[in-house]
Every structure is written in C-alpha cells, then in structure tokens.
Design an enzyme around this catalytic site. Structure first.
Site, mmCIF file in Angstrom:
data_model
loop_
_atom_site.group_PDB
_atom_site.id
_atom_site.type_symbol
_atom_site.label_atom_id
_atom_site.label_comp_id
_atom_site.label_asym_id
_atom_site.label_seq_id
_atom_site.Cartn_x
_atom_site.Cartn_y
_atom_site.Cartn_z
ATOM 1 N N CYS A 1 -2.564 -28.786 -12.880
ATOM 2 C CA CYS A 1 -2.440 -27.816 -11.784
ATOM 3 C C CYS A 1 -1.666 -28.369 -10.609
ATOM 4 C CB CYS A 1 -3.828 -27.358 -11.326
ATOM 5 S SG CYS A 1 -4.599 -26.235 -12.506
ATOM 6 N N ASP B 1 -9.646 -15.567 -8.138
ATOM 7 C CA ASP B 1 -9.262 -16.361 -9.303
ATOM 8 C C ASP B 1 -8.764 -15.485 -10.446
ATOM 9 O OD1 ASP B 1 -10.048 -19.239 -8.654
ATOM 10 O OD2 ASP B 1 -11.875 -18.156 -8.121
ATOM 11 N N ASP C 1 -3.426 -18.419 -16.888
ATOM 12 C CA ASP C 1 -3.369 -19.771 -16.328
ATOM 13 C C ASP C 1 -2.775 -20.731 -17.356
ATOM 14 O OD1 ASP C 1 -3.852 -22.135 -14.861
ATOM 15 O OD2 ASP C 1 -5.615 -21.239 -13.944
ATOM 16 N N HIS D 1 2.226 -15.889 -26.896
ATOM 17 C CA HIS D 1 3.674 -15.802 -26.712
ATOM 18 C C HIS D 1 4.215 -17.204 -26.462
ATOM 19 C CE1 HIS D 1 7.415 -13.701 -25.980
ATOM 20 N NE2 HIS D 1 7.605 -14.406 -24.880
#
Length: 415
Positions: free
Chosen positions: A181, A219, A236, A308
C-alpha cells in the site's frame, strides 16, 4: 573552521595526511585513469555484444573524447532505469539519470541540456568503474545488465526471455519501486484529483447510496437494495511487499477483504485484479500469486468467480470484493464518539519491516512474524465486533498509516 570550531594545531595532522593522500593520488593518477578508462570501454563493448541485434536501442551519452574516464552514461530506449536497477541490485550497483514519482517525473538537468528525449532519458544509467574493478567483474555486470535490458525492452521475444528466469529464485520486491500500500498515490495528490472529479460530477443524489465517491471517504462503497440488504463493494490491489509469490497473493487477498470487514459487512464473492510483466517474469510466478490469493479466500469462505489481467511493468495483484450488510448496521469510518477507545486488530509497523526486508535487514524471526501478521484475516475480529453493539466506527489501516487513517476518522462527512 570545520563544524564551527576554530582551526588550531590539532588539525595539522589531518592536513598533512590529506596532503600526502593527494600526492599518492597524483602519483598513481595516470595508471589508474588508464585502467578505469579501459574498464569503462570494456563495459560499453560487452553491453553491445550482450544486446546483440537490439544494441541500437542503447545509446552512449556525451562526446567520446570528453567523458570522465571512470564513468559510462548509457541510455536504454523505453526501459525505465529505476526498474532495471532494482532488478539487478543484488549484482550490479549503479545510479539512474532520471527519477520517477507517483505524480511527476524528474529528468536530469544535464540530460535536458544535452537534448536527450524522455524515451531515452528515463532509461539512463550511470555506471562508475574504479581502480579495483576487474575484467571479470565488468564482464559479469555486462552480462547481467544485457539479459535484464532485453527482458524489459518492448520486444517480440519478451515471453521467451522471461521464461528463462528461474522462478524459484525470484524476489518479487526487486520488480517494483514502492511496496504494498506504500505504492499508493500520495493523499494530497489523490485528494486534488477527487476534488476535481466531485466538481464535475456534482453531489450524490441517489438516496440508496450510503457510501461512495462524493458521499464519504469510506473503505468501500455501500448501496441499499432493500430495507434488509445493502451491497458493499471494494477494489484493492498493490505491488509486492514480500518476495514469495504465494505469500504476496495471500497478503493482497487478505488486504482487499479487510475493506469489506471494516464496513461491518460479510464478503460473499471476489474477482481477481492482475497486472503482470510477462517480459520480466515467467507465467509460473503469476500462477503462484493467484494460488496464494485463492487459498486465502478459501480460508475466508469467499469464492473467487473471475477476474481481469493486463500487461504491466510491475507485478500487481488484488481483488474486487462484494459483500452484504444490513443498511442500518454499516460501520462508518468517521462516526467516532467522545470517550470511544481505539482498538487495533493487528500490530502496526509492517511497512517499516517490509522496507527492512527488501533491503536484506530483517532477521528470519521478524520476517516470519511480518508475514503471519499480513496474512491474518480480519474475519474473526469483525465477527466479534459485530456482536458488540457499542462499535461506532471502523476503518482498515493500510498505506496511509495509523495517523493518516485516524485523520480520516476524525474528519466529519462532507468536510
């Protein structure tokens, strides 16, 4: 006057020593200069030989007769220098001629003055040779560099070159600049972009949108479909924070699922999101990443139904996760009340340990603890918290750190 101290006799010995060192350097300069120039030119020639038919995509910078004898400045067309140097860092030390950041690109002023275009400048590396450099070291460095450059170049042979990489020796953190992150856009940059987007799209008018862009900085987004059910959705993904493919996949999956848990919701299914450098890594590495994600989702009893995949310069993996929650039981991240206690479901500091791991500074015990913490699901913590009606607010602490996310929790809605 060094360090603001008055010069006096105690400095004489240092001055004499420096003078003698200069005498020795001057005495040996012709010999050392000749050796370093030979090593520099040998590196250049070996790179040309190693690149073969792609040698025209390497360019030497600066006039041949006016360069430093110990420095080779070379540009590789459309190869990002920081990516190249990160990948070879275990065997070759060099510096980049330009710097990339999440929101801007800095080219060397020297390269700009020389009229080097961005496609070439971003692939510029400075290789420095020394008086101790040997032909064996130079030849090995050229071999490592040429092999890596060929994988990074846009070339029809990319897939074949990647398959030559030993998948068991791959260190994923060598294939990325930021980790986990921490590779997010800086909050200030992201906020500027979102402000522009909100100005264009206007306020959210659908009454069924309980959380989403323009509504709040939660979130995950939440959409009410009935009086009993609201859909929770999140997306995410990030770059590797660990070297092992399966562990990276599990950590990325656990991280994505946490966004849904942080809304007080139950995840019901997920879809893979993949960016993969097929010209740098063999496909078996991607299979191992996906396996790690699959196993973590199975532990959470959340099926992965599809996904994907796109070609990318760096490996990236994560999930789009869908969950459900009662509309009146959604946890907000900014609904704190005076007197609330702050509860952490995991230890903080994983970003620091991750950086230490990439630099080879993390001991085996600390590495094991880091990975166990990152792999831990927040499923049980969320279920325990859901049984407690006194929970007022929740969030998932990730890339912005404890203080960054706490700032969001202390910011009222629509401010």
């Amino acid at each position: 006057q060094e360090a603001g101290r008055r010069a006096s006799t105690e400095n004489v010995i240092h001055i004499v020593g420096l003078g003698k060192a200069c005498e020795i350097a001057a005495r040996d300069l012709p010999k050392n200069q000749k050796h370093m120039q030979e090593m520099r030119d040998r590196l250049h020639q070996k790179l040309i030989e190693g690149l073969g038919s792609s040698a025209h995509l390497m360019r030497q910078n600066g006039p041949a007769e006016a360069r430093l004898p110990n420095t080779l400045s070379a540009s590789f067309y459309k190869v990002e220098a920081n990516t190249l140097l990160s990948e070879v860092a275990d065997e070759v030390a060099a510096s980049a001629g330009a710097a990339c950041h999440s929101d801007e690109v800095h080219m060397s002023h020297v390269l700009e003055a020389m009229g080097v275009s961005k496609d070439w400048a971003m692939g510029t590396c400075r290789f420095t040779l020394g008086r101790e450099s040997t032909t064996q070291e130079v030849d090995h460095a050229a071999k490592v560099l040429a092999k890596t450059v060929l994988r990074l170049m846009p070339d029809a042979q990319a897939d074949e070159a990647a398959e030559e990489v030993d998948p068991e020796s791959v260190k994923l953190t060598r294939f990325t600049h930021g980790m986990g992150c921490a590779c997010k856009l800086r909050p200030q940059v992201l906020e500027r972009v979102l402000d522009e987007l909100r100005a264009v799209s206007g306020p959210m008018v659908d009454p069924n949108v309980l959380a989403g862009l323009g509504k709040s900085n939660e979130d995950a987004c939440v959409y009410k479909v009935s009086e009993e059910i609201a859909i929770v959705g999140t997306l995410d993904f990030f770059t590797p924070i660990v070297d092992e493919p399966e562990v990276f996949g599990g950590i990325a999956a656990s991280n994505a699922l946490s966004d849904v848990y942080a809304m007080g919701a139950k995840p019901i299914f997920a879809m893979n999101i993949v960016g993969f450098p097929s010209n740098r890594l063999p496909s078996s590495v991607l299979a191992r990443i996906l396996k790690g994600g699959q196993e973590k989702c199975a532990e959470a009893q959340v099926p992965i139904l599809g996904g994907h995949t796109v070609e990318d310069l760096e490996p990236k993996y994560g999930l789009a996760v869908i969950g459900v929650v009662h509309p009146k039981k959604v946890w907000r991240n900014n609904a704190l009340k005076v007197g609330d206690s702050l509860v952490l479901t995991k230890p903080i500091g994983t970003g620091i340990l991750g950086t230490a791991q990439k630099r080879g500074l993390l001991e085996a015990g600390a590495k094991k603890q880091l990975q166990e913490t990152l792999l831990q699901l927040n499923k049980t913590a969320a279920e325990v918290a859901q049984a407690d009606s006194e929970v007022h607010a929740a969030t998932d602490v990730t890339g912005f750190g404890l203080l960054g996310h706490l700032k969001e929790m202390l910011t009222p809605e629509d401010v």
